[in-house]
Design a protein around this motif. Structure first.
Motif, PDB file in Angstrom:
ATOM      1  N   ASP A  56       0.828  -1.202   0.000  1.00 28.78           N
ATOM      2  CA  ASP A  56       0.000   0.000   0.000  1.00 28.78           C
ATOM      3  C   ASP A  56       0.864   1.255   0.000  1.00 28.78           C
ATOM      4  O   ASP A  56       0.489   2.286   0.547  1.00 28.78           O
ATOM      5  CB  ASP A  56      -0.950  -0.029   1.210  1.00 28.78           C
ATOM      6  N   ALA A  57       2.060   1.144  -0.604  1.00 29.71           N
ATOM      7  CA  ALA A  57       2.984   2.288  -0.614  1.00 29.71           C
ATOM      8  C   ALA A  57       2.402   3.430  -1.435  1.00 29.71           C
ATOM      9  O   ALA A  57       1.789   3.208  -2.475  1.00 29.71           O
ATOM     10  CB  ALA A  57       4.326   1.852  -1.214  1.00 29.71           C
ATOM     11  N   PRO A  58       2.602   4.690  -0.960  1.00 35.83           N
ATOM     12  CA  PRO A  58       2.176   5.830  -1.768  1.00 35.83           C
ATOM     13  C   PRO A  58       3.079   5.982  -2.992  1.00 35.83           C
ATOM     14  O   PRO A  58       4.127   5.351  -3.073  1.00 35.83           O
ATOM     15  CB  PRO A  58       2.344   7.027  -0.807  1.00 35.83           C
ATOM     16  N   ARG A 103       0.499  -3.473  -9.760  1.00 38.20           N
ATOM     17  CA  ARG A 103       1.722  -2.686  -9.623  1.00 38.20           C
ATOM     18  C   ARG A 103       2.785  -3.557  -8.948  1.00 38.20           C
ATOM     19  O   ARG A 103       2.506  -4.656  -8.477  1.00 38.20           O
ATOM     20  CB  ARG A 103       1.454  -1.423  -8.801  1.00 38.20           C
ATOM     21  N   GLY A 104       3.977  -2.983  -8.870  1.00 36.29           N
ATOM     22  CA  GLY A 104       5.123  -3.744  -8.384  1.00 36.29           C
ATOM     23  C   GLY A 104       4.940  -4.472  -7.070  1.00 36.29           C
ATOM     24  O   GLY A 104       5.219  -5.676  -6.994  1.00 36.29           O
ATOM     25  N   PRO A 105       4.482  -3.803  -6.010  1.00 33.62           N
ATOM     26  CA  PRO A 105       4.416  -4.482  -4.709  1.00 33.62           C
ATOM     27  C   PRO A 105       3.574  -5.758  -4.734  1.00 33.62           C
ATOM     28  O   PRO A 105       3.912  -6.748  -4.077  1.00 33.62           O
ATOM     29  CB  PRO A 105       3.788  -3.410  -3.806  1.00 33.62           C
ATOM     30  N   LYS A 106       2.509  -5.763  -5.472  1.00 34.85           N
ATOM     31  CA  LYS A 106       1.662  -6.959  -5.513  1.00 34.85           C
ATOM     32  C   LYS A 106       2.347  -8.085  -6.289  1.00 34.85           C
ATOM     33  O   LYS A 106       2.243  -9.262  -5.927  1.00 34.85           O
ATOM     34  CB  LYS A 106       0.326  -6.599  -6.163  1.00 34.85           C
ATOM     35  N   LYS A 107       3.068  -7.724  -7.337  1.00 35.97           N
ATOM     36  CA  LYS A 107       3.820  -8.733  -8.094  1.00 35.97           C
ATOM     37  C   LYS A 107       4.884  -9.338  -7.183  1.00 35.97           C
ATOM     38  O   LYS A 107       5.130 -10.547  -7.189  1.00 35.97           O
ATOM     39  CB  LYS A 107       4.470  -8.109  -9.335  1.00 35.97           C
ATOM     40  N   ASN A 108       5.523  -8.480  -6.396  1.00 35.94           N
ATOM     41  CA  ASN A 108       6.578  -8.959  -5.495  1.00 35.94           C
ATOM     42  C   ASN A 108       6.016  -9.961  -4.499  1.00 35.94           C
ATOM     43  O   ASN A 108       6.641 -10.971  -4.174  1.00 35.94           O
ATOM     44  CB  ASN A 108       7.211  -7.784  -4.746  1.00 35.94           C
ATOM     45  N   ARG A 144      12.156   0.023  -9.050  1.00 36.36           N
ATOM     46  CA  ARG A 144      10.858  -0.592  -8.774  1.00 36.36           C
ATOM     47  C   ARG A 144       9.745   0.335  -9.255  1.00 36.36           C
ATOM     48  O   ARG A 144       9.987   1.475  -9.643  1.00 36.36           O
ATOM     49  CB  ARG A 144      10.716  -0.880  -7.281  1.00 36.36           C
ATOM     50  N   GLY A 145       8.539  -0.180  -9.162  1.00 38.10           N
ATOM     51  CA  GLY A 145       7.381   0.509  -9.725  1.00 38.10           C
ATOM     52  C   GLY A 145       7.213   1.971  -9.347  1.00 38.10           C
ATOM     53  O   GLY A 145       7.024   2.824 -10.220  1.00 38.10           O
ATOM     54  N   PRO A 146       7.241   2.324  -8.045  1.00 34.30           N
ATOM     55  CA  PRO A 146       6.976   3.718  -7.671  1.00 34.30           C
ATOM     56  C   PRO A 146       7.917   4.722  -8.342  1.00 34.30           C
ATOM     57  O   PRO A 146       7.493   5.819  -8.724  1.00 34.30           O
ATOM     58  CB  PRO A 146       7.166   3.702  -6.147  1.00 34.30           C
ATOM     59  N   LYS A 147       9.166   4.366  -8.514  1.00 29.30           N
ATOM     60  CA  LYS A 147      10.102   5.291  -9.138  1.00 29.30           C
ATOM     61  C   LYS A 147       9.796   5.423 -10.629  1.00 29.30           C
ATOM     62  O   LYS A 147       9.898   6.513 -11.203  1.00 29.30           O
ATOM     63  CB  LYS A 147      11.520   4.773  -8.920  1.00 29.30           C
ATOM     64  N   LYS A 148       9.421   4.306 -11.253  1.00 26.26           N
ATOM     65  CA  LYS A 148       9.054   4.367 -12.675  1.00 26.26           C
ATOM     66  C   LYS A 148       7.802   5.234 -12.829  1.00 26.26           C
ATOM     67  O   LYS A 148       7.709   6.071 -13.731  1.00 26.26           O
ATOM     68  CB  LYS A 148       8.781   2.957 -13.216  1.00 26.26           C
ATOM     69  N   THR A 149       6.859   5.028 -11.932  1.00 22.22           N
ATOM     70  CA  THR A 149       5.619   5.798 -11.970  1.00 22.22           C
ATOM     71  C   THR A 149       5.909   7.288 -11.876  1.00 22.22           C
ATOM     72  O   THR A 149       5.329   8.100 -12.597  1.00 22.22           O
ATOM     73  CB  THR A 149       4.703   5.351 -10.806  1.00 22.22           C
ATOM     74  N   ALA A 150       6.821   7.655 -10.991  1.00 22.97           N
ATOM     75  CA  ALA A 150       7.128   9.077 -10.785  1.00 22.97           C
ATOM     76  C   ALA A 150       7.733   9.689 -12.048  1.00 22.97           C
ATOM     77  O   ALA A 150       7.361  10.792 -12.465  1.00 22.97           O
ATOM     78  CB  ALA A 150       8.086   9.229  -9.601  1.00 22.97           C
TER      79      ALA A 150
END
Lengths: 357, 225
Positions: A26-28, A168-173, B63-69
């Motif tokens: 649930d990361a922002p 998104r990434g966290p769920k895949k992880n 990881r995803g959050p950085k790509k998203t940004a």
């Protein structure tokens, strides 16, 4: 009229490697990562349900799953990643047929793990579409193609071939963690891990969660073009940064022999010397070159191994040479490999720290 | 026609090489980041992480959050100027990059998506999931292109269906999507992409040129409709 202010630099050095940087499910959006010094303290953390945990430093502790996976995989002798930089170069085809080739030795137990969460092709290529995963007391049971060849893929958890995994990434992880921790692989000689293209969540997670159990090495697939090699060089850098040995490079779609006139066409031309020159420059083994063959695609679509369908085809011979120990068979005249290491030989000579042999 | 290409394949940015744009820096102006132009008339603007890397061999291990940004910045901070068409090239999959680019483009009008497949079932199998992604995100499917569709031997003209044939067209029928057309395997096409040449200028007489032109015309007609 532009006024140039400054060159843009993205995040300082763009390609910073986020070793051990994890993000909760649930990361922002701008989560700094649980291992960052800013964890719980940055402005992006405001309102995140994990903020207090991160701020206290508890999130920086190693994921306990790493030790659980290490223990679970003590029964797995060798773990090989199959990587590529680009999509569509034949990575899943190679992973599937590497597994078939290794399993052709009845005395060996082989497992194939598909961590391409969004595009799971392995069930189709292995002829296992529609199969389901069952749970037992010892965990999830993989699906068996042969008595000694087990497969696990998210494809088995989807109810329809149209189902999309929009994660998104966290769920895949989280899914990858479960695959490694909860699947009951049993005693396995070779665990082959088929990955999606790139150097992102899936790759970092596999490396992170196998950090206790160890990875023997990676086989990297490319086509001859520079557009593919450009991304393979990035993949090789990734392997160096995470300290995964590169077993070697396989050049796929390497020429096409017309079935009618027998002339060879370089459909994907090696304009910069192909994988051979790249391997020479980087001092890496070129494991082999596999030519284009329409029968490969047909076999994959029908879920059969082309190694058994057309064992004498140049492509099947190339695959076997990549997998098998060095044979006295002369190489094809068109192949000018300067250095060859075969995967079985590599595994035999490579032992992970806990291997009693 | 002023065109922009936004390359959101952050781990494998191929657009700069394919369009023969040598290593260059991205500069800022009052309106934002200045895209890199592939032509002297500035009709083809490009933005790619490929321009932001100091070493072209360096891996982008994010990881995803950085790509998203970064994708958010690409959409909101690039000063594209007046464009007739903005193309967004995506990596395979249905994950962070795809969600991020759609979320950031929502405030602007998104005409739709073109889905590219090879003819084989293994490829169309993944495109079925991509179609579901489009439906779930209310992204109109402008059509399906079947790439690598047959190879004509330059020596004897024998046609070989190296990656099978017809899968893209069947998929379009199965899913009620528009079939935009097929593009054959063509060593001239792959060689020009390798060298960053304009295939359409170099080989205007080829059947591949005809195939691509037909696809583009069909697509443009659907955008005008």
């Amino acid at each position: 009229m532009f006024i140039v202010i400054a060159p843009v630099s993205v995040y300082g050095k763009c390609a910073c490697f986020e070793r051990w940087r994890t993000f909760p499910n649930d990361a922002p959006e701008h989560c700094p990562g649980t291992s960052s010094d800013q964890a719980g303290k940055s402005s992006a953390c405001q309102g995140c349900p994990n903020q207090n945990i991160c701020a206290s430093g508890a999130a920086k502790a190693p994921d306990p799953a790493i030790e659980e996976i290490r223990q679970k995989l003590t029964s797995v002798k060798h773990k090989i990643l199959v990587l590529s930089g680009k999509g569509g170069v034949g990575k899943s085809t190679f992973s599937a047929h590497l597994s078939h080739a290794l399993a052709s030795d009845d005395s060996k137990e082989v497992a194939l793990l598909d961590v391409d969460i969004c595009g799971p092709s392995i069930p189709k290529i292995m002829g296992l579409e529609g199969e389901q995963v069952h749970q037992s007391g010892s965990g999830w049971s993989p699906v068996y193609v042969e008595d000694n060849l087990a497969v696990m893929s998210i494809g088995f958890l989807l109810s329809s071939p149209d189902d999309a995994v929009i994660w998104r990434g966290p769920k895949k992880n989280g899914m990858i963690k479960q695959f490694l921790r909860d699947v009951d692989w049993g005693e396995v000689d070779y665990l082959i891990v088929d990955t999606p293209p790139g150097t992102s969540d899936e790759h970092l997670s596999i490396v992170q969660y196998l950090s206790g159990a160890g990875i023997d090495g990676a086989a990297i697939i490319t086509t001859p073009q520079e557009v593919s090699l450009q991304d393979v060089r990035k993949e090789i850098r990734f392997c160096k940064k995470v300290k995964i040995p590169v077993i070697g490079v396989i050049e796929n779609m390497s020429g096409f022999v017309c079935p009618k006139c027998k002339n060879t066409s370089q459909i994907f031309p090696p304009t910069t010397g192909g994988a051979q020159r790249m391997c020479e420059e980087l001092n890496l083994p070129l494991l082999g070159r596999v030519p284009l063959d329409p029968r490969i695609g047909r076999s994959c679509d029908e879920g059969r191994s082309f190694l058994t369908e057309v064992p004498d085809s140049p492509a099947a011979v190339a695959y076997q040479n990549i997998v098998q120990s060095k044979s006295s068979k002369p190489q094809q005249a068109s192949l000018k490999q300067t250095c060859l290491t075969q995967i079985r030989d590599y595994c035999s000579s490579h032992s992970t720290p806990d291997d009693p042999c | 026609c002023a065109v922009g290409i936004l390359d959101v394949d952050l781990c494998g940015p191929s657009i700069p090489r394919m369009l023969c744009v040598k290593k260059t820096e991205v500069h800022q102006c009052d309106a934002g980041w200045v895209p890199v132009y592939a032509d002297p008339k500035q009709q083809l603007a490009i933005m790619s992480i490929g321009f932001l890397l100091e070493d072209s061999n360096e891996a982008v291990i994010w990881r995803g959050p950085k790509k998203t940004a970064l994708i958010g910045q690409f959409v909101s901070d690039v000063a594209w100027g007046e464009l007739d068409v903005l193309l967004v090239d995506t990596p395979p999959g249905t994950s962070d990059e795809h969600l991020s680019v759609l979320e950031n483009l929502r405030k602007h009008r998104v005409d739709g998506a073109v889905l590219v497949t090879t003819p084989q079932a293994v490829s169309t199998g993944d495109v079925r999931r991509e179609i579901t992604f489009c439906k779930k995100t209310a992204l109109k499917i402008l059509g399906i292109v079947e790439n690598m569709s047959g190879f004509v031997c330059p020596h004897c003209s024998e046609c070989s269906n190296i990656f099978s044939k017809g899968g893209g067209e069947e998929l379009a029928k199965l899913t009620g999507s528009v079939f935009l057309g097929s593009v054959p395997l063509d060593p001239h096409l792959t060689a020009t992409l390798e060298e960053g040449q304009d295939f359409l200028q170099a080989f205007p007489e080829s059947s591949t040129y005809t195939a691509i032109s037909q696809i583009v015309n069909t697509l443009l007609s659907s955008l005008d409709a």
